[in-house]
Design a protein around this motif. Structure first.
Motif, PDB file in Angstrom:
ATOM      1  N   VAL A   1       8.302   2.036  -7.246  1.00  0.00           N
ATOM      2  CA  VAL A   1       7.678   0.966  -8.090  1.00  0.00           C
ATOM      3  C   VAL A   1       8.682  -0.122  -8.614  1.00  0.00           C
ATOM      4  CG1 VAL A   1       8.409   2.449 -10.130  1.00  0.00           C
ATOM      5  CG2 VAL A   1       6.379   1.024 -10.253  1.00  0.00           C
ATOM      6  N   THR A   2       9.764   0.056  -8.662  1.00  0.00           N
ATOM      7  CA  THR A   2      10.762  -1.054  -9.122  1.00  0.00           C
ATOM      8  C   THR A   2      10.645  -2.049  -7.958  1.00  0.00           C
ATOM      9  OG1 THR A   2      12.395   0.650 -10.172  1.00  0.00           O
ATOM     10  CG2 THR A   2      13.305  -1.639  -9.744  1.00  0.00           C
ATOM     11  N   ALA A   3      10.840  -1.845  -6.815  1.00  0.00           N
ATOM     12  CA  ALA A   3      10.978  -2.759  -5.779  1.00  0.00           C
ATOM     13  C   ALA A   3       9.592  -3.504  -5.999  1.00  0.00           C
ATOM     14  CB  ALA A   3      11.016  -2.194  -4.572  1.00  0.00           C
ATOM     15  N   ALA A   4       8.456  -2.832  -6.137  1.00  0.00           N
ATOM     16  CA  ALA A   4       7.161  -3.274  -5.869  1.00  0.00           C
ATOM     17  C   ALA A   4       7.051  -4.387  -7.207  1.00  0.00           C
ATOM     18  CB  ALA A   4       6.056  -2.330  -6.275  1.00  0.00           C
ATOM     19  N   VAL A   5       7.491  -4.087  -8.362  1.00  0.00           N
ATOM     20  CA  VAL A   5       7.199  -4.838  -9.498  1.00  0.00           C
ATOM     21  C   VAL A   5       8.092  -6.359  -9.228  1.00  0.00           C
ATOM     22  CG1 VAL A   5       7.973  -4.895 -12.089  1.00  0.00           C
ATOM     23  CG2 VAL A   5       6.686  -2.851 -11.362  1.00  0.00           C
ATOM     24  N   GLU A   6       9.300  -5.936  -8.608  1.00  0.00           N
ATOM     25  CA  GLU A   6      10.226  -7.210  -8.650  1.00  0.00           C
ATOM     26  C   GLU A   6       9.395  -8.109  -7.584  1.00  0.00           C
ATOM     27  OE1 GLU A   6      12.926  -8.349 -10.162  1.00  0.00           O
ATOM     28  OE2 GLU A   6      12.348  -6.686 -11.554  1.00  0.00           O
TER      29      GLU A   6
ATOM     30  N   ALA B   1       6.750 -12.477  -3.880  1.00  0.00           N
ATOM     31  CA  ALA B   1       6.834 -11.937  -2.541  1.00  0.00           C
ATOM     32  C   ALA B   1       5.547 -11.192  -2.059  1.00  0.00           C
ATOM     33  CB  ALA B   1       8.012 -10.969  -2.396  1.00  0.00           C
ATOM     34  N   ILE B   2       5.016 -10.363  -3.014  1.00  0.00           N
ATOM     35  CA  ILE B   2       3.365  -9.890  -2.774  1.00  0.00           C
ATOM     36  C   ILE B   2       2.404 -10.392  -3.856  1.00  0.00           C
ATOM     37  CG2 ILE B   2       4.617  -7.961  -1.626  1.00  0.00           C
ATOM     38  CD1 ILE B   2       4.140  -6.254  -4.088  1.00  0.00           C
ATOM     39  N   ASP B   3       1.379 -10.229  -3.737  1.00  0.00           N
ATOM     40  CA  ASP B   3       0.155 -10.724  -4.655  1.00  0.00           C
ATOM     41  C   ASP B   3      -0.214  -9.311  -5.280  1.00  0.00           C
ATOM     42  OD1 ASP B   3      -0.004 -13.367  -4.015  1.00  0.00           O
ATOM     43  OD2 ASP B   3      -0.584 -12.473  -1.874  1.00  0.00           O
ATOM     44  N   ALA B   4      -0.137  -7.980  -4.776  1.00  0.00           N
ATOM     45  CA  ALA B   4      -0.667  -7.052  -5.420  1.00  0.00           C
ATOM     46  C   ALA B   4       0.182  -5.704  -4.874  1.00  0.00           C
ATOM     47  CB  ALA B   4      -2.033  -7.012  -5.284  1.00  0.00           C
ATOM     48  N   SER B   5      -0.048  -4.439  -5.523  1.00  0.00           N
ATOM     49  CA  SER B   5       0.596  -3.282  -5.412  1.00  0.00           C
ATOM     50  C   SER B   5      -0.174  -2.249  -5.710  1.00  0.00           C
ATOM     51  CB  SER B   5       2.222  -3.240  -5.783  1.00  0.00           C
ATOM     52  OG  SER B   5       2.437  -2.130  -5.458  1.00  0.00           O
ATOM     53  N   PHE B   6      -0.494  -1.101  -5.179  1.00  0.00           N
ATOM     54  CA  PHE B   6      -1.019  -0.059  -5.502  1.00  0.00           C
ATOM     55  C   PHE B   6       0.078   1.051  -6.025  1.00  0.00           C
ATOM     56  CE2 PHE B   6      -4.206  -1.470  -2.634  1.00  0.00           C
ATOM     57  CZ  PHE B   6      -5.412  -1.606  -3.515  1.00  0.00           C
TER      58      PHE B   6
ATOM     59  N   LEU C   1       6.199  -1.041   0.154  1.00  0.00           N
ATOM     60  CA  LEU C   1       7.617  -0.962  -0.349  1.00  0.00           C
ATOM     61  C   LEU C   1       7.572   0.555  -1.253  1.00  0.00           C
ATOM     62  CD1 LEU C   1       7.191  -4.251  -2.343  1.00  0.00           C
ATOM     63  CD2 LEU C   1       8.382  -3.738  -0.143  1.00  0.00           C
ATOM     64  N   PHE C   2       8.847   0.896  -1.004  1.00  0.00           N
ATOM     65  CA  PHE C   2       9.065   2.512  -1.250  1.00  0.00           C
ATOM     66  C   PHE C   2       9.031   2.600  -2.813  1.00  0.00           C
ATOM     67  CE2 PHE C   2      11.842   6.195  -1.881  1.00  0.00           C
ATOM     68  CZ  PHE C   2      11.187   6.844  -1.246  1.00  0.00           C
TER      69      PHE C   2
ATOM     70  N   VAL D   1       0.764  -1.205  -0.137  1.00  0.00           N
ATOM     71  CA  VAL D   1       0.082   0.004   0.225  1.00  0.00           C
ATOM     72  C   VAL D   1       0.869   1.186   0.045  1.00  0.00           C
ATOM     73  CG1 VAL D   1      -1.817  -1.174   0.803  1.00  0.00           C
ATOM     74  CG2 VAL D   1      -0.113  -0.150   2.376  1.00  0.00           C
ATOM     75  N   ILE D   2       2.267   1.059   0.052  1.00  0.00           N
ATOM     76  CA  ILE D   2       3.084   2.518   0.082  1.00  0.00           C
ATOM     77  C   ILE D   2       3.304   2.790   1.194  1.00  0.00           C
ATOM     78  CG2 ILE D   2       3.965   4.482  -1.283  1.00  0.00           C
ATOM     79  CD1 ILE D   2       2.345   3.852  -3.647  1.00  0.00           C
ATOM     80  N   ALA D   3       2.004   3.550   1.785  1.00  0.00           N
ATOM     81  CA  ALA D   3       2.157   3.979   3.243  1.00  0.00           C
ATOM     82  C   ALA D   3       0.958   3.849   3.970  1.00  0.00           C
ATOM     83  CB  ALA D   3       2.566   5.454   3.155  1.00  0.00           C
ATOM     84  N   SER D   4       0.938   3.911   5.081  1.00  0.00           N
ATOM     85  CA  SER D   4      -0.156   3.474   6.023  1.00  0.00           C
ATOM     86  C   SER D   4      -1.368   4.600   5.869  1.00  0.00           C
ATOM     87  CB  SER D   4       0.059   3.285   7.264  1.00  0.00           C
ATOM     88  OG  SER D   4       0.851   4.225   8.017  1.00  0.00           O
ATOM     89  N   ARG D   5      -0.820   5.851   5.637  1.00  0.00           N
ATOM     90  CA  ARG D   5      -1.917   6.990   5.667  1.00  0.00           C
ATOM     91  C   ARG D   5      -2.431   7.332   4.276  1.00  0.00           C
ATOM     92  NH1 ARG D   5       0.827  11.152  10.124  1.00  0.00           N
ATOM     93  NH2 ARG D   5       1.061   9.590  12.160  1.00  0.00           N
ATOM     94  N   LEU D   6      -1.972   6.655   3.316  1.00  0.00           N
ATOM     95  CA  LEU D   6      -2.353   7.082   2.021  1.00  0.00           C
ATOM     96  C   LEU D   6      -3.978   6.251   1.675  1.00  0.00           C
ATOM     97  CD1 LEU D   6       0.610   6.899  -0.244  1.00  0.00           C
ATOM     98  CD2 LEU D   6      -0.271   8.718   1.018  1.00  0.00           C
ATOM     99  N   ALA D   7      -4.450   6.936   0.728  1.00  0.00           N
ATOM    100  CA  ALA D   7      -5.639   6.448   0.433  1.00  0.00           C
ATOM    101  C   ALA D   7      -5.771   4.929   0.031  1.00  0.00           C
ATOM    102  CB  ALA D   7      -6.252   7.299  -0.798  1.00  0.00           C
ATOM    103  N   THR D   8      -4.739   4.346  -0.542  1.00  0.00           N
ATOM    104  CA  THR D   8      -4.876   2.956  -0.880  1.00  0.00           C
ATOM    105  C   THR D   8      -4.680   2.068   0.530  1.00  0.00           C
ATOM    106  OG1 THR D   8      -2.385   3.129  -0.557  1.00  0.00           O
ATOM    107  CG2 THR D   8      -3.250   3.284  -2.825  1.00  0.00           C
ATOM    108  N   SER D   9      -4.057   2.633   1.505  1.00  0.00           N
ATOM    109  CA  SER D   9      -4.330   1.954   2.778  1.00  0.00           C
ATOM    110  C   SER D   9      -5.865   2.018   3.324  1.00  0.00           C
ATOM    111  CB  SER D   9      -3.534   2.646   3.949  1.00  0.00           C
ATOM    112  OG  SER D   9      -4.111   1.736   5.352  1.00  0.00           O
ATOM    113  N   GLY D  10      -6.578   3.032   2.899  1.00  0.00           N
ATOM    114  CA  GLY D  10      -8.261   3.062   3.047  1.00  0.00           C
ATOM    115  C   GLY D  10      -8.910   1.958   2.395  1.00  0.00           C
ATOM    116  N   LEU D  11      -8.269   1.883   1.112  1.00  0.00           N
ATOM    117  CA  LEU D  11      -8.785   0.820   0.256  1.00  0.00           C
ATOM    118  C   LEU D  11      -8.895  -0.483   0.696  1.00  0.00           C
ATOM    119  CD1 LEU D  11      -7.775   1.944  -3.584  1.00  0.00           C
ATOM    120  CD2 LEU D  11     -10.190   2.225  -2.460  1.00  0.00           C
ATOM    121  N   MET D  12      -7.667  -0.589   1.247  1.00  0.00           N
ATOM    122  CA  MET D  12      -7.440  -2.232   1.963  1.00  0.00           C
ATOM    123  C   MET D  12      -8.221  -2.282   3.163  1.00  0.00           C
ATOM    124  SD  MET D  12      -5.879  -3.982  -0.214  1.00  0.00           S
ATOM    125  CE  MET D  12      -6.007  -5.059   0.916  1.00  0.00           C
TER     126      MET D  12
END
Length: 305
Positions: free
Chosen positions: A124-129, A135-140, A121-122, A93-104
């Motif tokens: 987009v490169t780390a998220a895609v890898e 290691a993860i199932d999804a990323s915002f 994860l900080f 979700v990138i960070a806990s206070r962002l809208a993406t955390s609210g979606l989860m």
């Protein structure tokens, strides 16, 4: 240690006849003998004694049997831990206070039986890898930022366009405005110490500043959101951007103002990314919960898919 050999040993200990073991495991009797002999060489002991009645455990075989059973149970547990639906759905979700955390959080309330593992994860490169490795199932993320096209096996769907708002202190020149035209922000100092080169939000704000002639400063150390809020509250010359669904809390004495931006409204696009071969049922449930892509109504950079 060869688990097939251990499995054969346990079956032989239970059945007492190599011929019956061969029928049980649907292999030849020669294969049974070979597996047991291989295990005995690995352990350096005899596990069975041949008798007219079949195969009987030696003292070493009796000592090894409970551990062999535990080995097979451990292997079953290990395999079950990664079966789709048997492990938590891992989402970045990138960070806990962002809208993406609210979606989860909304998804968790709607699907309380789906176990979640939320990570941050900080880049987009780390998220895609992490998606490619499993290691993860999804990323915002906001995609696809310049120079970082998504690999063919990574899927993406737009799930939320979050309007940006202007955040000011009580003494700022625009603090009393009910809304502010985006062009009026030219000439005002916008301070965003969290912007870092190479991130998708860095690319987003670079394009926003270039297209509308804005001055976005990322100077100074980033001490986090609390320090940012303190500075904005105390400095009349500074303002910052904040997502309309970003959850921040500040003391009432700060007197901070959230001001809608219009004509046009810059929106930050949130996409859900996942690997096309990921079978986790929780992922399908998350995609269904997020629904169809939103209608685009505000400004986004041209590189947003």
């Amino acid at each position: 240690m060869d688990l097939d050999a251990v499995r054969t040993f346990v079956a032989a200990a239970d059945l007492g006849q190599f011929q019956e073991v061969a029928a049980e495991l649907t292999i030849s009797q020669q294969a049974v003998s070979k597996r047991v002999a291989t295990l005995e060489r690995q352990l350096g002991v005899r596990l069975f004694t041949r008798t007219p009645r079949g195969a009987e455990l030696t003292l070493d075989g009796q000592a090894f049997l409970p551990h062999a059973r535990e080995l097979l149970k451990a292997a079953e547990r290990a395999a079950a831990s990664v079966l789709p639906g048997r492990r938590p759905l891992r989402v970045d979700v990138i960070a806990s206070r962002l809208a993406t955390s609210g979606l989860m959080r909304d998804f968790h309330r709607a699907h309380p039986a789906t176990e979640l593992d939320v990570v941050k994860l900080f880049t987009v490169t780390a998220a895609v890898e992490a998606l490619r490795s499993g290691a993860i199932d999804a990323s915002f993320r906001a995609v696809a930022m310049p120079g970082h096209p998504l690999p063919e096996e990574i899927c993406a769907v737009r799930v939320l366009d979050e309007p940006l708002q202007l955040l000011t202190g009580p003494a700022h020149a625009l603090a009393a405005a009910r809304s502010v035209n985006l062009a009026r922000l030219a000439g005002h100092r916008l301070w965003m110490p969290g912007i870092e080169p190479g991130t998708e939000w860095g690319a987003y704000y670079d394009d926003l500043a270039a297209e509308f002639g804005l001055t976005i400063e990322a100077t100074g150390p980033n001490f986090g959101s609390d320090a940012l809020l303190d500075t904005i509250a105390d400095t009349p010359a500074l303002a910052t951007f904040i997502g309309a669904q970003t959850r921040l809390v500040w003391p009432e004495s700060h007197g901070l103002r959230r001001i809608p931006i219009v004509d046009p409204t810059p929106v930050y696009p949130h996409f859900l990314l996942w690997h096309r071969d990921n079978p986790h049922p929780g992922l399908a449930a998350l995609r269904a919960h997020l629904g169809p892509p939103p209608a685009v109504t505000g400004w986004t950079p041209g590189w947003v898919v």
